[in-house]
Design a protein around this motif. Structure first.
Motif, short mmCIF file in Angstrom:
data_model
loop_
_atom_site.label_atom_id
_atom_site.label_comp_id
_atom_site.label_asym_id
_atom_site.label_seq_id
_atom_site.Cartn_x
_atom_site.Cartn_y
_atom_site.Cartn_z
N GLN A 236 0.90 -1.24 0.16
CA GLN A 236 -0.02 -0.04 -0.14
C GLN A 236 1.00 1.34 0.03
O GLN A 236 0.56 2.19 -0.76
CB GLN A 236 -1.16 0.07 1.17
CG GLN A 236 -2.07 -1.03 1.00
CD GLN A 236 -2.80 -1.06 2.56
OE1 GLN A 236 -2.11 -1.11 3.41
NE2 GLN A 236 -4.08 -1.43 2.33
N GLU A 237 1.92 1.28 0.94
CA GLU A 237 2.64 2.54 0.87
C GLU A 237 3.41 2.79 -0.58
O GLU A 237 3.92 3.66 -0.98
CB GLU A 237 3.99 2.12 2.05
CG GLU A 237 3.34 2.41 3.27
CD GLU A 237 2.69 3.63 3.59
OE1 GLU A 237 3.45 4.76 3.45
OE2 GLU A 237 1.61 3.96 4.12
N ILE A 238 4.01 1.52 -0.99
CA ILE A 238 4.47 1.57 -2.46
C ILE A 238 3.48 2.04 -3.26
O ILE A 238 3.99 3.10 -4.23
CB ILE A 238 5.03 0.47 -3.13
CG1 ILE A 238 6.45 -0.02 -2.19
CG2 ILE A 238 5.31 0.39 -4.67
CD1 ILE A 238 6.69 -1.51 -2.40
N GLN A 244 1.05 5.91 -7.52
CA GLN A 244 0.00 6.77 -8.07
C GLN A 244 0.67 8.21 -8.07
O GLN A 244 0.20 8.87 -9.19
CB GLN A 244 -0.89 6.82 -6.69
CG GLN A 244 -1.70 5.76 -6.71
CD GLN A 244 -2.69 5.70 -5.43
OE1 GLN A 244 -2.57 6.54 -4.60
NE2 GLN A 244 -3.52 4.62 -5.33
N PRO A 245 1.54 8.80 -7.38
CA PRO A 245 2.23 10.14 -7.84
C PRO A 245 2.93 10.19 -9.27
O PRO A 245 2.96 10.95 -9.85
CB PRO A 245 2.97 10.39 -6.47
CG PRO A 245 2.81 9.47 -5.58
CD PRO A 245 2.13 8.25 -6.24
N ALA A 253 1.33 -3.55 -7.05
CA ALA A 253 2.19 -4.22 -5.78
C ALA A 253 0.93 -5.12 -5.23
O ALA A 253 0.45 -4.85 -4.12
CB ALA A 253 2.53 -3.28 -4.97
N PRO A 254 0.71 -6.25 -5.88
CA PRO A 254 -0.34 -7.14 -5.56
C PRO A 254 -0.06 -7.93 -3.92
O PRO A 254 1.29 -7.99 -3.74
CB PRO A 254 -0.61 -8.22 -6.57
CG PRO A 254 0.63 -8.07 -7.37
CD PRO A 254 1.43 -6.80 -6.99
N ASP A 299 7.16 1.59 -17.61
CA ASP A 299 6.95 2.22 -16.32
C ASP A 299 8.37 2.10 -15.34
O ASP A 299 8.39 2.73 -14.76
CB ASP A 299 5.70 1.26 -15.72
CG ASP A 299 4.50 1.94 -15.66
OD1 ASP A 299 4.32 2.93 -16.59
OD2 ASP A 299 3.64 1.28 -15.11
N LEU A 300 8.94 0.89 -15.69
CA LEU A 300 10.34 0.89 -14.81
C LEU A 300 11.36 1.95 -15.39
O LEU A 300 11.93 2.65 -14.74
CB LEU A 300 10.97 -0.44 -14.76
CG LEU A 300 10.35 -1.48 -14.22
CD1 LEU A 300 11.18 -2.77 -14.18
CD2 LEU A 300 10.08 -1.22 -12.80
N ASP A 301 11.12 2.20 -16.82
CA ASP A 301 11.96 3.27 -17.30
C ASP A 301 11.67 4.64 -16.53
O ASP A 301 12.26 5.58 -16.17
CB ASP A 301 11.84 3.31 -18.69
CG ASP A 301 12.78 4.39 -19.35
OD1 ASP A 301 13.97 4.45 -19.33
OD2 ASP A 301 12.16 5.55 -19.91
N HIS A 302 10.15 4.94 -16.46
CA HIS A 302 9.82 6.28 -15.71
C HIS A 302 10.13 6.24 -14.22
O HIS A 302 10.39 7.43 -13.82
CB HIS A 302 8.24 6.09 -16.09
CG HIS A 302 7.45 7.37 -15.58
ND1 HIS A 302 5.95 7.62 -15.53
CD2 HIS A 302 8.17 8.57 -15.15
CE1 HIS A 302 5.95 8.94 -15.21
NE2 HIS A 302 7.01 9.29 -14.85
N PHE A 303 10.02 5.14 -13.60
CA PHE A 303 10.35 5.13 -12.35
C PHE A 303 11.73 5.21 -11.97
O PHE A 303 12.28 6.27 -11.13
CB PHE A 303 9.93 3.71 -11.66
CG PHE A 303 10.66 3.31 -10.33
CD1 PHE A 303 10.31 4.13 -9.15
CD2 PHE A 303 11.75 2.47 -10.23
CE1 PHE A 303 10.70 3.87 -8.03
CE2 PHE A 303 12.20 2.27 -9.04
CZ PHE A 303 11.88 2.81 -8.04
#
Length: 414
Positions: A236-238, A244-245, A253-254, A299-303
């Motif tokens: 949930q924290e991730i 989300q941001p 993150a299931p 998404d990993l590239d964005h992160f």
């Protein structure tokens, strides 16, 4: 500093964890052949990063495609994405489904395994920036009943940079044979259970912070710390702090969902047959466990870009990502990425390739899926890859070597 070529191979295999180890089995027949898809162009983009040093070797699409297709007997599918001012390339190889022969989707989701550690480290560092966690304080202050009373104080920082001295799970603690993996892939193993099993074993060294060795237990404890401090699960924290941001809509993150949403390649493992051969068992659906995040190359590239630009951490905590302890690596040699010294910081690893290019990133593996994300410090070239090994968890050293070398070292280093 330029390293020996063998350090690249060591980088490729530096990420095995006790929980995601698999047992190698004989090679199986190659998957249904599919034409590989690739998109290639060069040019600038607006990363906002400082471009320092010499330009990286030009991307060679033929060499890149050859790298992706270099292990047809050991993987069923591969995808990779390269981004940055020094060129772009996207490629796939193999099949997403060995039954239908569907091609690997370039935007496919995959399980992250230990790449989840980078997200956990980021959340812990955010809590440190909020003065809710002190990296210099022992983890026992936040989790007083988790570690044995006989343990010395274990500073929180040592959990993140793999110098905690905590022991690891062994093959006696969780199934690691192909049959066992298939049979138990839906089993649930709470963090507290994993830590309790690990601490029954002898610690690898006595003084926290004095040596580095890669492992998973420190991050199980770090995830538990997040949960105790925040009152929410680490997943949930991730989600609320990072996914989300950054609008990482294809990343999840299931906690218990065994499926992979959206387009994805199936994960398989080769299971021995009575006649001495093997057959592929589909293990796409599995308990997400402690490294159960799911994402895409985009998404990993964005992160990775947001993390390196400082969008997720203030400067003091940002520096922890690149602060490699000046200590020996336990069992390290001159041929590993640190030449016998530490090469991990908080959630990231550092490696200098044979051509002198230094990259930072993280690799991960769980049954049926292996992936990695790497970038130069200035973000001018970034690589994210995923493939589906048939030999259980862990890296395919030769394949990762080929992909990293093709992306950052250029064709002359093959």
């Amino acid at each position: 500093m330029t390293t020996k070529p063998s350090s690249l191979a060591a980088l490729a295999c530096a990420v095995l964890t006790a929980v995601t180890q698999g047992t190698a089995v004989p090679a199986v027949a190659a998957p249904i052949a599919r034409p590989a898809a690739a998109v290639f162009h060069t040019g600038n983009d607006s990363t906002g990063s400082d471009r320092t040093g010499d330009r990286l070797p030009d991307l060679d699409p033929q060499v890149l495609q050859q790298a992706l297709s270099s292990a047809p007997d050991r993987v069923t599918g591969v995808l990779a994405r390269i981004s940055g001012p020094d060129g772009h390339w996207t490629g796939t190889y193999g099949t997403a489904d060995i039954t239908t022969g569907a091609p690997v989707p370039a935007d496919g989701r995959f399980r992250l395994g230990s790449v989840t550690k980078t997200f956990i480290a980021t959340v812990v560092l955010q809590l440190a920036a909020e003065d809710r966690v002190d990296l210099d304080q022992p983890v026992q202050r936040y989790l007083p009943d988790i570690l044995p009373d006989s343990y010395p104080p274990i500073p929180v920082r040592t959990l993140l940079n793999f110098t905690s001295s905590l022991p690891e799970l062994t093959s006696d603690d969780l199934p690691t044979t192909p049959d066992g993996i298939v049979q138990h892939r839906f089993d649930d193993h709470p963090l507290a259970e994993l830590v309790a099993k690990a601490v029954r074993h002898e610690r690898p060294f006595t003084e926290p912070g004095s040596l580095q060795v890669y492992g998973a237990t420190g991050y199980y404890v770090a995830a538990m710390l997040v949960e105790n401090v925040t009152g929410h699960t680490y997943q949930q924290e991730i989600t609320t702090r990072i996914l989300q941001p950054l609008h990482l809509r294809d990343t999840t993150a299931p906690e218990t969902d065994i499926t992979i949403p959206g387009p994805h390649s199936h994960g398989y493992i080769a299971v021995p047959r009575p006649d001495g051969g093997t057959q592929l068992a589909d293990i796409t659906e599995q308990n997400p466990g402690a490294g159960g995040m799911i994402s895409t190359t985009a998404d990993l590239d964005h992160f990775l870009t947001a993390l390196f630009r400082g969008r997720l951490l203030p400067p003091t905590e940002q520096a922890e990502l690149f602060d490699v302890p000046d200590v020996p690596y336990l069992g390290g040699t001159d041929n590993d990425p640190g030449h016998g010294r530490a090469y991990y910081a908080a959630g990231l690893m550092r490696a200098t390739l044979p051509n002198g290019v230094t990259v930072w990133g993280k690799t991960g593996s769980t049954f049926g899926y292996t992936d990695g994300m790497f970038t130069t410090r200035d973000l001018r070239r970034r690589l994210v890859y995923s493939f589906n090994p048939t030999t259980g968890g862990g890296n395919d050293r030769a394949l990762v070597n080929r992909i990293l070398s093709a992306a950052f070292a250029g064709p002359t280093d093959h």
